[in-house]
Design an enzyme around this catalytic site. Structure first.
Site, PDB file in Angstrom:
ATOM      1  N   ARG A  28     -78.816 180.945  25.664  1.00  0.00           N
ATOM      2  CA  ARG A  28     -77.745 180.368  26.480  1.00  0.00           C
ATOM      3  C   ARG A  28     -77.657 178.854  26.314  1.00  0.00           C
ATOM      4  O   ARG A  28     -76.559 178.278  26.346  1.00  0.00           O
ATOM      5  CB  ARG A  28     -77.949 180.748  27.948  1.00  0.00           C
ATOM      6  CG  ARG A  28     -77.651 182.234  28.219  1.00  0.00           C
ATOM      7  CD  ARG A  28     -78.301 182.704  29.518  1.00  0.00           C
ATOM      8  NE  ARG A  28     -77.886 184.048  29.914  1.00  0.00           N
ATOM      9  CZ  ARG A  28     -78.397 185.174  29.409  1.00  0.00           C
ATOM     10  NH1 ARG A  28     -79.348 185.108  28.479  1.00  0.00           N
ATOM     11  NH2 ARG A  28     -77.972 186.342  29.843  1.00  0.00           N
ATOM     12  N   ARG A 124     -77.268 199.868  18.027  1.00  0.00           N
ATOM     13  CA  ARG A 124     -77.139 199.611  19.460  1.00  0.00           C
ATOM     14  C   ARG A 124     -75.668 199.508  19.873  1.00  0.00           C
ATOM     15  O   ARG A 124     -74.852 198.903  19.174  1.00  0.00           O
ATOM     16  CB  ARG A 124     -77.895 198.334  19.833  1.00  0.00           C
ATOM     17  CG  ARG A 124     -79.385 198.444  19.552  1.00  0.00           C
ATOM     18  CD  ARG A 124     -80.135 197.186  19.863  1.00  0.00           C
ATOM     19  NE  ARG A 124     -80.156 196.894  21.283  1.00  0.00           N
ATOM     20  CZ  ARG A 124     -80.753 195.827  21.810  1.00  0.00           C
ATOM     21  NH1 ARG A 124     -81.355 194.958  21.033  1.00  0.00           N
ATOM     22  NH2 ARG A 124     -80.728 195.632  23.101  1.00  0.00           N
ATOM     23  N   ASP A 321     -87.534 194.795  30.312  1.00  0.00           N
ATOM     24  CA  ASP A 321     -88.226 194.625  29.034  1.00  0.00           C
ATOM     25  C   ASP A 321     -89.730 194.824  29.142  1.00  0.00           C
ATOM     26  O   ASP A 321     -90.420 194.860  28.117  1.00  0.00           O
ATOM     27  CB  ASP A 321     -87.961 193.223  28.469  1.00  0.00           C
ATOM     28  CG  ASP A 321     -86.526 193.051  28.022  1.00  0.00           C
ATOM     29  OD1 ASP A 321     -85.950 194.033  27.518  1.00  0.00           O
ATOM     30  OD2 ASP A 321     -85.980 191.946  28.174  1.00  0.00           O
TER      31      ASP A 321
END
Length: 442
Positions: A28, A124, A321
């Protein structure tokens, strides 16, 4: 050629381990630096392959992105709506976060951007990002199931939307908010289940107007479009998802005590540590502070006797995660640990739920999968180990089973070390320096 690694029983783990920078914040900071006017200086950036792919992407969009030294970077941005059309395909490598955030970034420009990735990323689904972007007027062409390679073409004028997330996903939310920067008016995302809020925090840090309110529908996040973002300094905290591996290793290896400085403690990312504390872990948070809007602390982790608990489904977004390494801890806890609501694990770098369960069973642990729930039964003597785990390009599976090998009766091997570099470059060397025994076996 794949590089197998073998992890054998460790000596007590001691010392200070400096964990790489937070992957989510690193992505980011590069993107928002590229969308800002002026210079952004970043310290502590994760220099793993995933983040380096995002740095290369922002260069392709016309931003100046310079490496000044270890973890130190300089970005000179082009402003919101000012990015160039890339001359070539953007290769995101293994970075699902990077691709989804960059799709939102590209959507705000009247240009066409082509994206691809490695074999794992091309499996994905990106349709969950493509659907809301299409509502904003973006044209996306992808393979069946919304899978890469794909092309994103932004409209001349982006339409602001209000969108309710059908699944808890900070990546989808962030893609919409990043696109919304280029839309006139206000773009709103409603999340019935809270997800990590790094994007909202960093948007404010760079000067965007962001409103967050709790409503009966859920958490409502609104960004006001067409701001002039200004380059700002960013200090990236150590990644709590990466810190999870040495932390669990220290909890399990008798006689261990590790100091992990500067770890991000954002409550929407800290679910694993909350869970470990409930299991009886000796984890002390010291020197608590705020850096670039993010809470940070130094963690002192000591060997502990853990007990099994039930981890509620609503905690999953804050630790999605970390379930593979939690399964390793659970196999060495007293009693049974039940982890609920792990459906998102099935669409990570691999089917992480299956990979975790199958790998743990192969090492001799008693595990069960029931729908989206994973149950791990603790064993008084730990697990046998003595096998090789296929990691299928998944860095977190690789590191979790290397930690398991540190406390197994027999060594545990993984079939390929390469994936670890996506999030934790230098993992083997750092752990061996603290007392682990991870090697090639050659």
């Amino acid at each position: 050629m794949p590089q197998p690694l073998i992890s054998s029983r460790a000596r007590p783990l001691t010392g200070t381990l400096r964990i790489p920078g937070d992957k989510s914040i690193s992505h980011r900071s590069l993107i928002l630096g590229g969308l800002s006017v002026g210079e952004t200086r970043i310290e502590g950036l994760l220099e793993g392959e995933d983040v380096l792919a995002t740095a290369a992407a922002m260069r392709a969009f016309g931003a100046t992105v310079e490496h000044l030294g270890p973890g130190s970077w300089r970005v000179v941005g082009r402003g919101v709506g000012g990015l160039d059309e890339p001359a070539d395909v953007i290769d995101c490598g293994n970075a699902g976060t990077g691709m989804r955030l960059l799709m939102g970034t590209a959507a705000g420009q009247p240009i066409t951007t082509f994206f691809t990735g490695d074999g794992s990323l091309r499996r994905r689904p990106m349709g969950r990002v493509g659907a809301p972007l299409a509502q904003m007027g973006v044209r996306i062409v992808a393979r069946e199931g919304g899978r890469p390679p794909l092309a994103v073409t932004g409209p001349e004028i982006l339409t602001p939307i209000t969108y309710t997330l059908p699944v808890a996903s900070a990546q989808v939310k962030s893609a919409i908010l990043l696109a919304g920067l280029a839309a006139p008016g206000e773009t709103t995302v409603i999340e019935p289940k809270w997800t990590r809020d790094h994007t909202e925090t960093m948007l404010r840090h760079f000067g965007a107007e962001v409103r967050v309110e709790d409503t009966a529908e859920g958490r409502r996040i609104t960004v006001v479009g067409e701001p002039e973002l200004t380059g700002r300094p960013v200090v990236v905290p150590a990644d709590p998802s990466s810190a999870a591996f040495p932390a669990v290793a220290a909890l399990l290896v008798e006689g261990s005590e590790l100091l992990l400085p500067g770890v991000g403690t954002n409550p929407l990312r800290f679910g694993l540590f909350e869970t470990l504390l409930e299991m009886g872990a000796d984890i002390e948070l010291t020197n608590k502070r705020i850096e670039a809007g993010e809470p940070v602390a130094d963690l002192v982790v000591r060997h502990s006797r853990l007990k099994g608990i039930e981890v509620p489904a609503e905690r999953a977004p804050s630790m999605i995660d970390e379930y593979p390494i939690l399964a390793v801890a659970a196999a060495h806890a007293e009693g049974t640990t039940i982890m609920r609501g792990l459906d998102e694990l099935r669409v990570k770098e691999s089917d992480r739920l299956a990979a975790t369960a199958n790998g743990m069973a192969a090492c001799g642990a008693r595990v069960e999968v029931d729908g989206d729930d994973l149950t791990v039964h603790g064993a008084d003597n730990g697990v046998a180990g003595g096998t090789t785990i296929p990691v299928d390009l998944d860095h977190r599976i690789a590191m979790a089973f290397l930690v398991l090998g540190m406390v197994s009766a027999d060594a545990v091997a993984i079939d390929d070390e390469a994936a670890i570099a996506t999030s934790f470059p230098g993992f083997r060397e750092l752990m061996n320096g603290a007392g682990a025994a991870i090697g090639t076996g050659a």
